[in-house]
Motif scaffolding. Structure first.
Motif, PDB file in Angstrom:
ATOM      1  N   THR A 156       0.914  -1.398   0.176  1.00  0.00           N
ATOM      2  CA  THR A 156       0.282   0.266  -0.263  1.00  0.00           C
ATOM      3  C   THR A 156       0.770   1.102   0.457  1.00  0.00           C
ATOM      4  O   THR A 156       0.310   2.427  -0.616  1.00  0.00           O
ATOM      5  CB  THR A 156      -0.779   0.328   1.036  1.00  0.00           C
ATOM      6  N   THR A 157       1.643   1.130   1.295  1.00  0.00           N
ATOM      7  CA  THR A 157       2.528   2.428   0.880  1.00  0.00           C
ATOM      8  C   THR A 157       3.564   2.600  -0.862  1.00  0.00           C
ATOM      9  O   THR A 157       3.576   3.391  -1.103  1.00  0.00           O
ATOM     10  CB  THR A 157       3.457   2.419   2.488  1.00  0.00           C
TER      11      THR A 157
ATOM     12  N   ALA B 119       1.674   4.166  -3.151  1.00  0.00           N
ATOM     13  CA  ALA B 119       1.115   5.594  -2.715  1.00  0.00           C
ATOM     14  C   ALA B 119       2.322   6.166  -3.141  1.00  0.00           C
ATOM     15  O   ALA B 119       2.351   7.335  -3.536  1.00  0.00           O
ATOM     16  CB  ALA B 119       0.661   5.533  -1.072  1.00  0.00           C
ATOM     17  N   THR B 120       3.397   6.143  -3.413  1.00  0.00           N
ATOM     18  CA  THR B 120       4.726   6.405  -3.092  1.00  0.00           C
ATOM     19  C   THR B 120       4.705   6.661  -4.488  1.00  0.00           C
ATOM     20  O   THR B 120       5.602   7.819  -5.366  1.00  0.00           O
ATOM     21  CB  THR B 120       5.977   5.420  -2.328  1.00  0.00           C
TER      22      THR B 120
ATOM     23  N   ALA C 182       2.325   9.435  -6.206  1.00  0.00           N
ATOM     24  CA  ALA C 182       3.116  10.703  -5.925  1.00  0.00           C
ATOM     25  C   ALA C 182       4.172  10.974  -6.812  1.00  0.00           C
ATOM     26  O   ALA C 182       3.736  12.355  -7.323  1.00  0.00           O
ATOM     27  CB  ALA C 182       3.745  10.730  -4.662  1.00  0.00           C
TER      28      ALA C 182
ATOM     29  N   THR D 294      -1.685  11.729  -7.235  1.00  0.00           N
ATOM     30  CA  THR D 294      -2.101  12.543  -5.690  1.00  0.00           C
ATOM     31  C   THR D 294      -3.037  11.897  -4.898  1.00  0.00           C
ATOM     32  O   THR D 294      -3.205  11.491  -3.259  1.00  0.00           O
ATOM     33  CB  THR D 294      -1.648  13.867  -5.316  1.00  0.00           C
TER      34      THR D 294
ATOM     35  N   GLU E 274      -5.346   9.733  -5.164  1.00  0.00           N
ATOM     36  CA  GLU E 274      -5.928   8.246  -5.107  1.00  0.00           C
ATOM     37  C   GLU E 274      -4.120   7.848  -3.742  1.00  0.00           C
ATOM     38  O   GLU E 274      -4.584   7.164  -3.642  1.00  0.00           O
ATOM     39  CB  GLU E 274      -5.548   7.557  -6.388  1.00  0.00           C
ATOM     40  N   ALA E 275      -3.473   8.651  -4.031  1.00  0.00           N
ATOM     41  CA  ALA E 275      -2.306   8.456  -2.791  1.00  0.00           C
ATOM     42  C   ALA E 275      -3.085   8.614  -1.187  1.00  0.00           C
ATOM     43  O   ALA E 275      -2.739   7.837  -0.389  1.00  0.00           O
ATOM     44  CB  ALA E 275      -1.201   9.017  -3.070  1.00  0.00           C
TER      45      ALA E 275
ATOM     46  N   ASP F 164      -5.798   8.683  -1.066  1.00  0.00           N
ATOM     47  CA  ASP F 164      -6.485   7.902  -0.261  1.00  0.00           C
ATOM     48  C   ASP F 164      -6.136   6.479   0.470  1.00  0.00           C
ATOM     49  O   ASP F 164      -7.020   5.453   0.684  1.00  0.00           O
ATOM     50  CB  ASP F 164      -7.997   7.183  -1.693  1.00  0.00           C
ATOM     51  N   LEU F 165      -5.364   6.078  -0.008  1.00  0.00           N
ATOM     52  CA  LEU F 165      -4.570   5.056   0.032  1.00  0.00           C
ATOM     53  C   LEU F 165      -3.897   4.742   1.502  1.00  0.00           C
ATOM     54  O   LEU F 165      -4.765   4.339   2.499  1.00  0.00           O
ATOM     55  CB  LEU F 165      -3.331   4.503  -0.672  1.00  0.00           C
ATOM     56  N   TYR F 166      -3.516   6.351   2.006  1.00  0.00           N
ATOM     57  CA  TYR F 166      -2.870   6.514   3.249  1.00  0.00           C
ATOM     58  C   TYR F 166      -4.106   6.375   3.536  1.00  0.00           C
ATOM     59  O   TYR F 166      -4.895   5.618   5.455  1.00  0.00           O
ATOM     60  CB  TYR F 166      -2.429   7.847   3.631  1.00  0.00           C
TER      61      TYR F 166
ATOM     62  N   THR G  17       0.893  11.661   4.551  1.00  0.00           N
ATOM     63  CA  THR G  17      -0.027  12.276   4.134  1.00  0.00           C
ATOM     64  C   THR G  17       0.189  13.831   4.427  1.00  0.00           C
ATOM     65  O   THR G  17      -0.466  14.572   3.337  1.00  0.00           O
ATOM     66  CB  THR G  17      -1.526  11.468   4.848  1.00  0.00           C
TER      67      THR G  17
END
Length: 567
Positions: A184-185, A188-189, A192, A197, A199-200, A202-204, A224
Motif C-alpha cells: 500500500t505505501t 502510494a509512493t 505521488a 496524488t 489516489e495516494a 485515498d490509500l493512506y 499524508t
C-alpha cells in the motif's frame, strides 16, 4: 555485433527496460570503451553491467529519483546506441518484440532510439507481437515486495505501481498486515511520483481505517502531510492540513519504545515542519529545528552512519541560510553535503547557483558538469550551464547545451526560450521561428515565446502580425518589458508614434533599463517634444554600466535634442 538474437522480448513481465537492456548490454560488451563514457545511464538501465551493483536493500530509501529521470536515461542510452551505430560498416536490423505490451521505460527508450539513430546503419524493427511467451509463475509476496522496493529505489514508478497493485491483490490487512502495508505505501509512493496524488491520499486514508498499528499510522500520517505540503498540485496544497498530520506523526513517534528510533523518526518528521516554517516566512524558526535535529542525530549515530540522512538535513539548512541572506554559510553546508553524499546531482546544481551568484563561473560549470554526469543528463543542469556559457561569450557551447536540454525534455520552456533568443541574436531567423512555433505548440500562451516570435516577424517586415503577437504576450504578462518595448518599435515603424510613446511609458515605469528611455527619447524627437526627449537621453546616460556604443549614441541624441530645443 555477432550472434544477434532473432529479437528482444520487451514485454512488461520482464520488468523495466525489458529487451532494450539486453540490447544495450550486447553493445556494451562489444564496445566497452564507448560504454564507459555512458556508465551512469547504462548501469541504471541494466544493473548487471555494473560489477558493484547491489539490489535495493530497503524499500524506503532516503530519497527517490524524480519520475522525469527516465527521460534522461533514455537520452543517454540513445546517444550511446547512436555512437555505436556510427561505427558500423554494414546495416544492422534489430528486432524488438511485444512492444505494445512493454513497460513505460522500454517504450520511452525505444522512442528515444528511433529519434536519435535516424538515418544510421541501425534499423529498428518494432513489433507489437512476437513469439509466444511462457506463462509466468505467480510470485510470492516476498518476491513482489523485493521487486517493488527495487523499482521504487531505481525510479521506475509505473512498474512499481503495477507490482504494488498485484501485491495488494494477493493479501489483506487482516491476513497479512505487514505485506499489505508494504504494497500500500509502495503504491502510494509510486503514485505521488507520477502526480497521481489523489489516489495516494485515498490509500493512506484506507490504511488508517484498516489498522491502528502505531508504526503504520505514524508513517501514513507523515506521508499524508508531505502530500499536502509538496506533492499535490499547487492549488490543492494545504499547509494547515500538512501541519496537522505532522503533529500526529510526531505524537506517535514520541511513543516509540526504542529511544534511538524515537529520535530518528522525530528528527525526520520535524524536517517537514521546518519546510513549512521556511515557506511561511519563518526561516529562523526552521533553522532552529534543523540545528537541533543535527545535534540529536550526532548523539545517536555512529561515525559514518546514515550519511544521506545527515546530508539531507544539511541541504535543508543550506536553503534556510539562503533565505536568511547568508550565502557563505549556505555554501559551507553544501560543501559538507557533497562530502557526505557525493553522488546526488541536485546538490551540485544548488552549489553551482551559489558559485554563479558569487561570480565563480568556472566553479559553477564544474559543478554542473558533475550534475550532468551523475544525473545523468539533467535538463536543468544543461540549461544552467548554457546560461553560464552565454555569459562567457561561448554561444556555440550554449547552443549545444540548450539543444541537449530540449532533446531530454522537449517541454523545458526556459531552454526553448533561451535557444530561440540565441538563434535570433545570431540572425538565424528560420531557426528562431521554428523554435518559437514548436514551443508555442506546447504552451500557446507563453508570453516570452509570443514576444520572440513577434521579433522574428518584425525582422521579416510582417509588422501587423508582430504587433498582434506582442499584444497577445502582454495580455498574458502585462509586466513583460520586452513586449512593451518591441511593440513600441513596431508601432514606431508603422508611423503610430503616439502609440509607441504610450507603450514606452509602460516599459519605463516597469524597468530602469536605459533602452526604453532611449527609444522613448527617439519617439519624442519625432513628435517635436525636444525637452522631454533630452530628459530621457540624460536619464539613460545616468545609468551605470552602459554599453559603450549605447553611451555614444545617447550622447549624440542628447546633443541633437538640446540643439533643437534651443532654436
Amino acid at each position: 555485433m555477432s550472434g544477434e538474437p532473432d529479437g528482444y522480448d520487451c514485454h512488461r513481465d520482464g520488468g523495466p527496460y525489458a529487451g532494450v537492456a539486453d540490447f544495450l548490454g550486447r553493445i556494451a560488451a562489444d564496445r566497452p570503451r564507448l560504454a564507459s563514457r555512458h556508465a551512469v545511464e547504462l548501469h541504471a538501465i541494466a544493473p548487471r553491467l555494473d560489477p558493484a551493483a547491489r539490489p535495493a536493500a530497503e524499500e524506503q530509501p532516503i530519497r527517490f529519483h524524480p519520475a522525469r529521470r527516465t527521460a534522461a536515461l533514455a537520452y543517454g542510452a540513445a546517444e550511446f546506441a547512436a555512437a555505436w551505430a556510427g561505427t558500423l560498416r554494414r546495416p544492422v536490423t534489430v528486432r524488438f518484440d511485444h512492444v505494445a505490451d512493454a513497460d513505460e521505460t522500454t517504450r520511452e527508450l525505444l522512442d528515444a532510439l528511433a529519434r536519435r539513430t535516424g538515418p544510421t546503419a541501425l534499423h529498428l524493427d518494432l513489433r507489437d507481437g512476437g513469439p509466444a511467451r511462457p506463462e509466468a509463475a505467480d510470485p510470492t509476496p516476498e518476491a513482489l515486495r523485493a521487486a517493488l522496493g527495487d523499482s521504487l529505489a531505481r525510479g521506475f514508478y509505473h512498474h512499481a505501481a503495477r507490482t504494488a497493485r498485484r501485491g495488494r491483490a494477493t493479501v489483506t490487512p487482516h491476513g497479512d498486515l505487514r505485506h499489505w502495508w508494504g504494497f500500500t505505501t509502495g503504491l502510494a509512493t509510486a503514485l505521488a511520483a507520477l502526480d497521481e496524488t489523489t489516489e495516494a491520499l485515498d490509500l493512506y486514508r484506507e490504511a488508517r481505517a484498516a489498522t491502528d498499528d502505531p508504526k503504520i499510522t505514524m508513517s501514513a500520517a507523515y506521508a499524508t502531510a508531505m502530500l499536502y505540503a509538496r506533492h499535490l498540485p499547487a492549488a490543492d496544497q494545504d499547509p494547515e492540513q500538512a501541519r496537522r498530520w505532522l503533529a500526529e506523526a510526531l505524537r506517535l513517534a514520541a511513543d516509540l519504545d526504542d529511544p534511538r528510533q524515537r529520535t530518528l523518526s522525530t528528527v525526520f518528521y520535524e524536517q517537514g515542519v521546518a519546510l513549512l516554517d521556511s515557506r511561511a516566512g519563518e526561516p529562523a524558526r526552521a533553522l532552529r529545528l534543523i540545528d537541533d535535529g543535527l545535534a540529536r542525530l550526532a548523539a545517536v549515530l555512529a561515525p559514518g552512519e546514515r550519511p544521506q540522512d545527515l546530508a539531507r538535513l544539511r541541504h535543508n539548512r543550506a536553503q534556510v541560510h539562503l533565505a536568511l541572506g547568508d550565502p557563505a554559510r549556505a555554501l559551507a553546508d553544501l560543501d559538507a553535503v557533497i562530502a557526505h553524499d557525493p553522488d546526488n546531482c541536485e546538490y551540485y546544481v544548488d552549489r553551482a547557483a551559489l558559485h554563479r551568484a558569487a561570480g565563480r563561473r568556472r566553479a559553477a560549470i564544474r559543478d554542473l558538469d558533475a550534475a550532468i554526469r551523475l544525473g545523468p543528463h539533467l535538463p536543468e543542469a544543461y540549461y544552467n550551464r548554457a546560461t553560464l556559457q552565454q555569459e562567457r561569450g561561448r554561444a556555440e557551447r550554449a547552443r549545444a547545451d540548450l539543444e541537449r536540454a530540449l532533446a531530454v525534455d522537449p517541454g523545458h520552456l526556459d531552454a526553448r526560450i533561451a535557444l530561440v533568443n540565441l538563434h535570433l541574436r545570431r540572425g538565424a531567423l528560420d531557426a528562431a521561428e521554428a523554435g518559437a512555433r514548436a514551443g508555442l505548440a506546447l504552451a500557446p500562451d507563453e508570453a516570452a515565446l509570443l514576444c520572440t516570435l513577434g521579433l522574428v516577424l518584425a525582422e521579416r517586415g510582417r509588422l501587423a502580425e508582430a504587433d498582434e503577437l506582442f499584444t497577445r504576450a502582454l495580455a498574458g504578462d502585462p509586466k513583460l518589458v520586452e513586449a512593451w518595448t518591441n511593440r513600441a518599435a513596431v508601432r514606431f515603424d508603422r508611423d503610430d508614434v503616439a502609440a509607441a510613446v504610450a507603450d514606452l511609458d509602460r516599459a519605463v515605469a516597469l524597468s530602469p533599463d536605459p533602452v526604453p528611455r532611449y527609444n522613448r527619447g527617439t519617439a519624442l524627437l519625432r513628435l517635436g517634444r525636444w525637452d522631454d526627449a533630452a530628459r530621457d537621453f540624460a536619464d539613460a546616460l545616468a545609468r551605470p554600466d552602459l554599453d559603450r556604443a549605447l553611451r555614444r549614441d545617447l550622447r549624440a541624441e542628447l546633443r541633437r535634442a538640446r540643439r533643437a530645443a534651443a532654436r
